[in-house]
Enzyme design. Structure first.
Site, PDB file in Angstrom:
ATOM      1  N   CYS A  56       2.715   6.772  -6.538  1.00  0.00           N
ATOM      2  CA  CYS A  56       1.435   7.060  -7.176  1.00  0.00           C
ATOM      3  C   CYS A  56       0.583   5.792  -7.292  1.00  0.00           C
ATOM      4  CB  CYS A  56       1.656   7.609  -8.583  1.00  0.00           C
ATOM      5  SG  CYS A  56       2.386   9.244  -8.635  1.00  0.00           S
ATOM      6  N   GLU A  58      -0.968   4.637  -9.879  1.00  0.00           N
ATOM      7  CA  GLU A  58      -0.685   3.884 -11.105  1.00  0.00           C
ATOM      8  C   GLU A  58       0.501   2.949 -10.910  1.00  0.00           C
ATOM      9  OE1 GLU A  58      -1.106   7.100 -10.639  1.00  0.00           O
ATOM     10  OE2 GLU A  58      -1.677   8.157 -12.466  1.00  0.00           O
TER      11      GLU A  58
HETATM   12  N1  THU Z   1      -0.693  11.099  -7.688  1.00  0.00           N
HETATM   13  C1  THU Z   1      -1.032   9.859  -8.133  1.00  0.00           C
HETATM   14  O1  THU Z   1      -1.121   8.908  -7.353  1.00  0.00           O
HETATM   15  N2  THU Z   1      -1.248   9.700  -9.453  1.00  0.00           N
HETATM   16  C2  THU Z   1      -1.318  10.719 -10.363  1.00  0.00           C
HETATM   17  O2  THU Z   1      -1.626  10.474 -11.519  1.00  0.00           O
HETATM   18  C3  THU Z   1      -1.023  12.084  -9.955  1.00  0.00           C
HETATM   19  C4  THU Z   1      -0.518  12.245  -8.564  1.00  0.00           C
HETATM   20  C5  THU Z   1      -0.512  11.299  -6.242  1.00  0.00           C
HETATM   21  C6  THU Z   1       0.864  11.558  -5.766  1.00  0.00           C
HETATM   22  C7  THU Z   1       0.605  12.275  -4.464  1.00  0.00           C
HETATM   23  O3  THU Z   1       0.343  11.312  -3.448  1.00  0.00           O
HETATM   24  C8  THU Z   1      -0.677  13.044  -4.715  1.00  0.00           C
HETATM   25  O4  THU Z   1      -1.285  12.410  -5.841  1.00  0.00           O
HETATM   26  C9  THU Z   1      -0.477  14.519  -4.989  1.00  0.00           C
HETATM   27  O5  THU Z   1       0.469  14.716  -5.976  1.00  0.00           O
END
Ligand code: THU
Length: 139
Positions: A56, A58
């Protein structure tokens, strides 16, 4: 938090959408992490053909900072949307909340969810992760 700084963090997070690597979900996420000494570390989501190794935005930002010796954080701005179109707030997943719990004071760390600099909402980590498990539980 200072409104100008919040807007700056949101705009930096939005810029990170350009680097998002999300060929599988198409959901692009950007993050801007503010250290206690005022530096900003950026992050985007990075997906993988095997799915589970995906990271992710974050955690990308937090791990970049920690890997460079920064471990004290004030705030993080997060933006996300399908194909990078920001229509609603993107709240951090449970794994990212737990990673924040490792390094951030849940009572003071600010999580800024936004769709644009003029549309944001602030939450503490404690609000998004009540009764979180942290290093203090292990002493
Ligand atoms: N994702 C993030 O990067 N941060 C979040 O807070 C929620 C989800 C990403 C993970 C994945 O690459 C995509 O969003 C869909 O879940």
């Amino acid at each position: 938090m200072d409104e100008k700084l919040i807007k700056q963090l949101v705009n930096v997070a939005i810029e990170q959408l350009n680097f998002s690597y999300a060929p599988y979900s198409g959901f692009q996420v950007g993050a801007a992490l503010l250290t206690k000494d005022g530096d900003i570390y950026t992050g985007c989501n990075i997906e993988n053909a095997a799915y589970t190794p995906s990271n992710c935005a974050e955690r990308t930002a937090i791990f970049k900072a920690v890997s460079e010796g920064k471990k004290e954080f004030q705030a993080i701005a997060i933006v996300g949307g399908k194909e990078g179109v920001l229509t609603s707030y993107t709240a951090p997943c449970g794994v990212c909340r737990q990673v924040m719990m490792e390094f951030c004071d849940p009572k003071t760390f600010q999580i800024i969810l936004a769709t644009k600099a003029e549309d944001y909402q602030l939450f503490t980590l404690e609000e998004l992760l009540p009764f979180g498990f942290g290093n203090e539980n292990l002493v």
